[in-house]
Write a protein that holds these residues in place. Structure first.
Motif, PDB file in Angstrom:
ATOM      1  N   LYS A   1       0.840  -1.191   0.000  1.00 51.91           N
ATOM      2  CA  LYS A   1       0.000   0.000   0.000  1.00 51.91           C
ATOM      3  C   LYS A   1       0.878   1.246   0.000  1.00 51.91           C
ATOM      4  O   LYS A   1       0.624   2.218  -0.733  1.00 51.91           O
ATOM      5  CB  LYS A   1      -0.918  -0.028   1.214  1.00 51.91           C
ATOM      6  CG  LYS A   1      -1.910   1.122   1.246  1.00 51.91           C
ATOM      7  CD  LYS A   1      -2.844   0.976   2.442  1.00 51.91           C
ATOM      8  CE  LYS A   1      -3.856   2.134   2.471  1.00 51.91           C
ATOM      9  NZ  LYS A   1      -4.762   2.023   3.653  1.00 51.91           N
ATOM     10  N   GLN A   2       1.929   1.225   0.844  1.00 52.12           N
ATOM     11  CA  GLN A   2       2.853   2.347   0.875  1.00 52.12           C
ATOM     12  C   GLN A   2       3.561   2.495  -0.473  1.00 52.12           C
ATOM     13  O   GLN A   2       3.796   3.610  -0.947  1.00 52.12           O
ATOM     14  CB  GLN A   2       3.890   2.144   1.993  1.00 52.12           C
ATOM     15  CG  GLN A   2       4.852   3.308   2.167  1.00 52.12           C
ATOM     16  CD  GLN A   2       5.850   3.072   3.278  1.00 52.12           C
ATOM     17  OE1 GLN A   2       5.783   2.056   3.984  1.00 52.12           O
ATOM     18  NE2 GLN A   2       6.780   4.007   3.464  1.00 52.12           N
TER      19      GLN A   2
ATOM     20  N   GLU B   1       1.381   4.365  -2.760  1.00 56.03           N
ATOM     21  CA  GLU B   1       1.358   5.800  -2.493  1.00 56.03           C
ATOM     22  C   GLU B   1       2.593   6.472  -3.085  1.00 56.03           C
ATOM     23  O   GLU B   1       2.500   7.551  -3.688  1.00 56.03           O
ATOM     24  CB  GLU B   1       1.292   6.035  -0.983  1.00 56.03           C
ATOM     25  CG  GLU B   1      -0.040   5.601  -0.359  1.00 56.03           C
ATOM     26  CD  GLU B   1      -0.025   5.734   1.165  1.00 56.03           C
ATOM     27  OE1 GLU B   1       1.064   6.079   1.702  1.00 56.03           O
ATOM     28  OE2 GLU B   1      -1.073   5.496   1.791  1.00 56.03           O
TER      29      GLU B   1
ATOM     30  N   ARG C   1       2.843   9.527  -5.870  1.00 56.95           N
ATOM     31  CA  ARG C   1       3.636  10.754  -5.764  1.00 56.95           C
ATOM     32  C   ARG C   1       4.627  10.857  -6.925  1.00 56.95           C
ATOM     33  O   ARG C   1       4.874  11.945  -7.447  1.00 56.95           O
ATOM     34  CB  ARG C   1       4.373  10.752  -4.424  1.00 56.95           C
ATOM     35  CG  ARG C   1       3.444  10.948  -3.234  1.00 56.95           C
ATOM     36  CD  ARG C   1       4.177  10.682  -1.935  1.00 56.95           C
ATOM     37  NE  ARG C   1       5.322  11.586  -1.795  1.00 56.95           N
ATOM     38  CZ  ARG C   1       6.266  11.472  -0.856  1.00 56.95           C
ATOM     39  NH1 ARG C   1       6.192  10.456   0.024  1.00 56.95           N
ATOM     40  NH2 ARG C   1       7.273  12.331  -0.777  1.00 56.95           N
TER      41      ARG C   1
END
Length: 750
Positions: free
Chosen positions: A183-184, A187, A191
């Protein structure tokens, strides 16, 4: 009713006695008798009377000789005719009896064959069942081994399923650990996408500003190119004119060099000849010098010697001067003239030099005109370099603007990757274990496939064994031991059955004797020495001979069956030595069904003596007799002066082809070619290399058979029922001595 009996033996004996008495009487009557005066006296009347009496006496003997000859011939002819009639009936009876005897032998044979065949089939059935049981036991053993292999394979499959369940549990646990990290990672990826978009916008703005400057520079380049275009065209024209000038100069110089080379070559040859003469004079001069030195070296040379030497010297000088005047001087002048001609030829290039000067002037003017444009072009190139430097500097500015954000993202991504690496390694280990499991499962699939194939093969072998056993049993029911080469039996099965009587053996001939005659029946034999039979099992040819023991008279009939059912030819050899043939046509062409015809001919079959016809339900009737016909009005008007001969299919026993148009002898498969609509030619090649051509015309129902030389050998005709019969044959014509009228195949049919 009065019963008449004829004793042809007595008739034959009486005929022979009459001929013997006739011969004795002839010897007596041939005695010549003369009457001399010493025997009967001198009277002439007495001599004449005795000679008249003796002549009348001899005449009566001659008349008696002729009467005895005629009577003997009549008795002999009548006796032989009656004998032939009785012998014919006896021959027919003998044929019937021998047919019954042969049939009885065949029947006995069949009965014993059936008994023997039953025994042989029973033996074969026992061997077949024993072989089936052996193969069935072998198959059962293989089936048991295959069941054991299948059990072990199923156990291995269960173990692999347990390994797969353990791997699935561990993979689920790993997925729970990786979920927050992934999940990170998503993200960070988002970005990164935003950063790329920001960088893309900056680059777009930079590109728009730079594009304005590029467009301005491009417009100036295009304007410069338009101004340079006329000058470039002038430059190309000058280049073309320069190339043309060089080509003209080269052509003229080549022409002059070729002409000059010819002249120089000629002068060089003359110069070589002149130099050779000069060399000769020089050698003579040197010889004179040596001679003078010799004279002076001796010390005793006289003035006369010196004067003589001087005269030689003067003569040589005159000869040298004469050579110069006659050849050397003119040759030198010609060399000078040739050099002057070369100098004069250079003047021919003055127009070219003038054209070159003009081109150089125009090229210099063009260069002066291009100088301002060249300066502008250099200025544009300098601005282009400045633009490239600006592009490079602005690219660096964009990279510097996003560098901080990119470094921050890279640091976070590196930290995340550090935490993901152990989990990735664990995932990799699980994948390796999964791969090993898949490899094992793949091997098991191959094993499963192999086991399935073995089971199918075994089931198929089981089915084939059962089917083969059933087929062999079916074949055994239809098996004919007589046609099996492995069943060795002598003719008539002798030695196979103990109770085989002599009458079971089919004899190859019969002989029946009584007190007055001997009757013999024989059959035509095949290449194996057995009776040759037709498709119905009947003898093809039967010869019956009846011989009278008292008189020695002999009568024989040879019956030969032909290819078509009911057709035959009988050869009759009468007791008087004459030979007659009777051809029986069971289905004459053009006649109603059931009508039969007989042709009675001489020995060659060429001369037809009688034609008999048998209508359905009637008896044989004499249709035509040769002697009666030829004496009639119709016979006298007949150009051929003979009766119709038997058709070719009765007289030609071995035609070249059969009723289907295939060669009777062994031949290759035919090559068919349609030569025209409804007409087909088929070529066959025999085992001896001979070529047979069969042309079938479906339009006319005619078939022609020819050889490699296209000469027609046979002509066949189609009947109304679709079958074919031989209409004409060269074999028949050659036998009769007629000119073969069959001709050759047409050009389009060859």
């Amino acid at each position: 009713m009065v019963r008449v009996s004829y004793d042809y033996d007595l008739m034959t004996v009486l005929a022979r006695h009459l001929w013997h008495l006739r011969d004795e009487l002839d010897v007596t009557s041939q005695t010549d008798k003369t009457f001399t005066a010493g025997d009967i006296g001198p009277r002439r009347e007495t001599t004449e009377a005795l000679e008249d009496f003796y002549g009348a006496w001899k005449k009566s003997f001659r008349e008696g000789w002729q009467v005895m000859t005629d009577l003997g011939n009549l008795l002999d002819k009548a006796g032989k005719a009656f004998y032939d009639q009785d012998a014919s009936q006896a021959a027919g009876a003998a044929q019937q009896v021998t047919a019954q005897v042969r049939g009885e032998a065949v029947r006995h044979n069949e009965m014993r064959k059936q008994k023997l065949n039953g025994k042989l089939r029973a033996d074969q059935a026992r061997r077949l069942e024993a072989g089936y049981r052996t193969q069935q036991a072998r198959l059962k053993k293989e089936q048991d081994a295959l069941v054991e292999k299948r059990r072990k394979f199923d156990e291995q499959t269960v173990a692999q399923q347990k390994r797969q369940e353990e791997l699935n549990r561990e993979q689920e646990e790993l997925a729970r650990k990786r979920e927050p990290l992934l999940k990170q990672q998503d993200e960070l990826q988002a970005r990164q996408q935003r950063l790329w978009q920001e960088e893309k916008e900056l680059l777009k703005q930079r590109e728009e500003k730079l594009q304005v400057k590029r467009d301005e520079l491009q417009k100036e380049y295009e304007a410069l190119r338009e101004e340079q275009e006329p000058l470039l065209k002038r430059q190309e024209e000058l280049q073309l004119r320069q190339q043309q000038l060089w080509a003209d100069d080269k052509a003229l110089r080549a022409e002059q060099d070729a002409a000059m080379e010819k002249k120089v070559t000629a002068l060089e040859q003359e110069q070589k000849a002149y130099d050779a003469k000069q060399d000769g004079l020089r050698e003579r001069q040197e010889a004179l010098y040596r001679e003078r030195e010799t004279l002076l070296g001796k010390g005793n040379a006289t003035q006369a010697d010196l004067d003589a030497w001087q005269r030689k010297q003067d003569a040589l000088g005159k000869e040298r001067d004469a050579l110069w005047e006659s050849e050397g001087k003119g040759l030198a002048e010609r060399w000078d003239a040739l050099e002057q001609e070369q100098r004069d030829q250079e003047k021919a290039f003055d127009p070219f030099r003038e054209r070159q000067r003009e081109l150089d002037g125009e090229r210099d003017a063009l260069s002066r005109a291009q100088e301002p444009l060249t300066e502008r072009q250099d200025g544009l190139q300098a601005r282009q370099k400045d633009l490239w430097a600006l592009e490079k500097s602005t690219q660096q500015e964009v990279e510097d603007a996003v560098k901080g954000k990119r470094d921050s993202l890279d640091a976070e991504r590196a930290d995340l990757q550090t935490r993901l690496d152990p989990l990735d390694q664990e995932s990799k280990d699980l994948q390796d274990r999964q791969k090993d499991l898949w490899d094992d499962q793949s091997d098991d699939e191959d094993t499963q496939t192999a086991l399935t194939e073995e089971e199918k093969a075994l089931q198929q072998r089981q089915q084939d064994l059962q089917d083969g056993f059933g087929e062999e049993y079916d074949k055994l029911r239809e098996w004919d031991p007589d046609r099996d080469p492995d069943v060795g039996r002598l003719r008539g099965m002798r030695g196979q059955l103990d109770d085989l009587p002599p009458e079971a053996f089919v004899p190859k001939g019969y002989t029946v004797e009584d007190a007055n005659s001997t009757t013999t029946v024989s059959y035509q034999l095949d290449e194996n020495g057995e009776i040759k039979v037709d498709k119905n099992g009947d003898p093809v040819e039967t010869t019956t001979t009846v011989t009278n023991k008292n008189t020695g008279l002999s009568y024989s009939e040879t019956y030969h069956a032909l290819a078509q059912d009911g057709d035959s030819v009988s050869t009759i050899r009468s007791s008087d030595g004459s030979v007659t043939k009777i051809y029986t046509d069971s289905s004459p062409e053009g006649e109603a069904d059931g009508t039969m015809r007989r042709y009675v001919t001489d020995e060659t079959g060429r001369d037809t003596l009688q034609i008999w016809t048998k209508r359905p339900g009637g008896d044989w009737e004499l249709t035509l007799d040769k002697e009666t016909y030829l004496n009639s009005d119709a016979g006298q008007e007949d150009a051929q002066q003979r009766l119709d001969r038997p058709p070719a299919y009765l007289t030609v026993e071995n035609p070249l082809v059969d009723g289907d148009g295939r060669p009777s002898a062994p031949a290759s498969e035919g090559t068919a070619t349609q030569v025209q609509e409804g007409v087909t030619r088929t070529n066959y090649t025999g085992s001896d290399g001979a070529v047979t051509k069969v042309v079938t015309n479906e339009n006319t129902g005619t078939r022609f058979v020819a050889g490699a030389n296209d000469e027609i050998q046979e002509i066949w005709q189609r009947r109304g029922d679709g079958t074919w019969y031989l209409r004409e044959s060269v074999t028949q014509h050659e036998r009769y001595g007629d000119e073969p009228p069959l001709g050759t195949l047409g050009e389009n049919w060859r």
